[in-house]
Design a protein around this motif. Structure first.
Motif, PDB file in Angstrom:
ATOM      1  N   GLU A   4      -2.124  53.644  -9.588  1.00  0.00           N
ATOM      2  CA  GLU A   4      -3.377  53.071  -9.107  1.00  0.00           C
ATOM      3  C   GLU A   4      -4.060  52.232 -10.183  1.00  0.00           C
ATOM      4  N   TYR A   5      -4.810  51.249  -9.734  1.00  0.00           N
ATOM      5  CA  TYR A   5      -5.530  50.379 -10.664  1.00  0.00           C
ATOM      6  C   TYR A   5      -6.540  51.174 -11.491  1.00  0.00           C
ATOM      7  N   LEU A   8      -4.925  52.622 -14.484  1.00  0.00           N
ATOM      8  CA  LEU A   8      -4.735  51.621 -15.533  1.00  0.00           C
ATOM      9  C   LEU A   8      -6.023  51.435 -16.323  1.00  0.00           C
ATOM     10  N   LYS A   9      -7.152  51.405 -15.633  1.00  0.00           N
ATOM     11  CA  LYS A   9      -8.434  51.235 -16.319  1.00  0.00           C
ATOM     12  C   LYS A   9      -8.707  52.427 -17.239  1.00  0.00           C
ATOM     13  N   GLN A  12      -6.566  51.862 -20.246  1.00  0.00           N
ATOM     14  CA  GLN A  12      -7.098  50.764 -21.061  1.00  0.00           C
ATOM     15  C   GLN A  12      -8.289  51.219 -21.895  1.00  0.00           C
TER      16      GLN A  12
END
Length: 87
Positions: A4-5, A8-9, A12
């Motif tokens: 899922e995005y 990733l966040k 990050q």
């Protein structure tokens, strides 16, 4: 398993911090970046990332229920972030 995005966040933010972060601090940073999680979804995301060995967590056990103390990105997690961001 889908990546899922929001995961990733999370990776990050941890990679940019270059240190372990408290769960509350990580959640606040995600909220500041526009990522709002429903009840339980944030903890579920951390569990999924931990199961994939992308993050490591310090678990504080006391009073019966397990509580996450801090979260840090692993070397595998850093490689994953670099490879996805390059795309």
């Amino acid at each position: 398993m889908a990546f899922e995005y929001a995961w990733l966040k999370i990776l990050q933010l941890l990679a940019n911090a270059r240190r372990a972060m408290s769960v509350e601090e990580l959640r606040d940073m995600l909220t500041a970046n526009g990522f709002h999680f429903e009840a339980g979804a944030f903890d579920a995301a951390l569990v999924q990332l931990r199961e994939q060995a992308l993050i490591e967590t310090l678990v504080l056990a006391g009073g019966g229920a397990e509580t996450l103390g801090s979260v840090a990105i692993t070397a595998k997690g850093e490689r994953k972030v670099r490879n996805i961001v390059r795309l």
